[in-house]
Design an enzyme around this catalytic site. Sequence first.
Site, PDB file in Angstrom:
ATOM      1  N   ALA A 168       0.310  -9.400   2.570  1.00  0.00           N
ATOM      2  CA  ALA A 168      -0.456  -8.914   1.424  1.00  0.00           C
ATOM      3  C   ALA A 168      -0.675 -10.052   0.435  1.00  0.00           C
ATOM      4  O   ALA A 168      -0.064 -11.109   0.546  1.00  0.00           O
ATOM      5  CB  ALA A 168       0.301  -7.781   0.730  1.00  0.00           C
ATOM      6  N   LYS A 169      -1.560  -9.858  -0.499  1.00  0.00           N
ATOM      7  CA  LYS A 169      -1.722 -10.792  -1.616  1.00  0.00           C
ATOM      8  C   LYS A 169      -2.464 -10.059  -2.710  1.00  0.00           C
ATOM      9  O   LYS A 169      -3.290  -9.190  -2.452  1.00  0.00           O
ATOM     10  CB  LYS A 169      -2.548 -12.009  -1.180  1.00  0.00           C
TER      11      LYS A 169
END
Length: 432
Positions: free
Chosen positions: A106-107
């Site tokens: 994720a980011k």
Amino acid sequence: MNDGILSKKIAEMKKIGAHMNAPEWLIEALATPKRVSKMQFRSSVGGKMETLTAIRVHHRNPHPTGARPYKGGTRFHPGVTEELLTVLAMDMTEKCALAGLPFGGAKGGIAIDPSACSEIELRHITEKMTMEMLKENIPHPDIDVPGPDMGTNATVMYWMYNTVALMNHFRNIPNATAVVTGKPIENDGIPGRENATSNGLLIQLKEFIRIAKLKFKERPTMAIQGFGNVGGNVALLANEKKFNFKVIAVSDGKGGIYNPKGLNIPDAKAWYDTHGGFKGYARGGDHITNAELLALKTDILVPAAIENQITGANAHAINAKIVSEGANEAITPEANEILAERRIAAIPGIAANVGGVVVSYLEWRRNRGDRRHSVDLEEEHAWVEMELTKIMHSVIRNVYAKSKQEKCSLSQAAHMLAMETIQTLLKRKYSV
Ligand code: NAD
């Protein structure tokens, strides 16, 4: 600056997929994120109310989400876009697979310049972002666990944690301490997280030099681009006896300093912290630009600032024997090919900077009660160092062995290993 970064990343992945005969469904799964959340809110930036958009990308989780979360940093930087965060989330999926961590990639982030905000403005922005995320049932220890990245730090992580904890009166998230990582040590953080990325990079670099049997006449020289969490800590640690490199150049976004005889990093850091940059520093270093730093004759080059720094335009000018990619996507795929042709060993970011998420994983485990909480910080730190060393060594040994076996670059080998692991896990998850 980041135009086309996603299409380049996908093209590179397809190339590696073709080399390893990857099935179509794997490329499809990796080329698109699972979910992108965009959350708007109003907040003050430099004394002016603005509409901000927080973005959180969940790329792919090859593990059962809800037991094994998505994991990735939170970036506050003007260059944040959905496209860039998607690429960085893809890197996280690969990084976790390569290091054997039970997370998806994720980011997240907001396109703001944190230096334009007062501390209280940054706190409000972080709290509002977290409240918006909570409406999407994230962050959550078993679903999505953010950590720090460019422009965020342990204090920002504390604000996120504190916001979730306050709201927990109405939600009852189990193990709420594990909701973000990179927290201050006194607030359920873990010793060794602050410089984990840099420490891990250097531990791995030493091991790479050993297994690749590289010989240097003197202390290997090192030039470092970026003087934030990753670059600044690489510079501070590299000169220590444990690593014994000679740091000859450092820089930030405005330029840097260079001394072929070696820089006094604690002195340069004290100047930097007082003056907000290297401008005016005249205690044993000449001023250089970032372009000059990247082209310096040095044994080791560590780009630890931002993406797209070593490209098709300057890869021919790189004059280092080893490049260790501290910053994600600092080397473009085209530049990686040029470096490989020139027989420059480039350790890719998914291997070189994985130390940050490794220690985040240890923090998350401890917060969830998977390991008892020690009141002895030294003992705790020794455990972190031991686990980090084991993982950093095994990552580079596997990548190096694969590159020999496949007769390919370290970058191709690392991506191949990561994709193979993701394929095994997703095959079971998707029943394909
Ligand atoms: P940071 O915000 O602490 O520092 C960034 C540094 O880069 C600053 O010194 C800044 O002046 C410099 N910089 C910015 N733009 C530049 C430019 N155009 N040219 C030269 N220098 C420039 O960020 P950080 O946490 O050190 O992150 C740096 C990189 O490392 C990012 O790619 C990040 O994703 C990656 N990374 C960070 C972590 C972590 O734990 N913080 C973990 C893994 C990877």
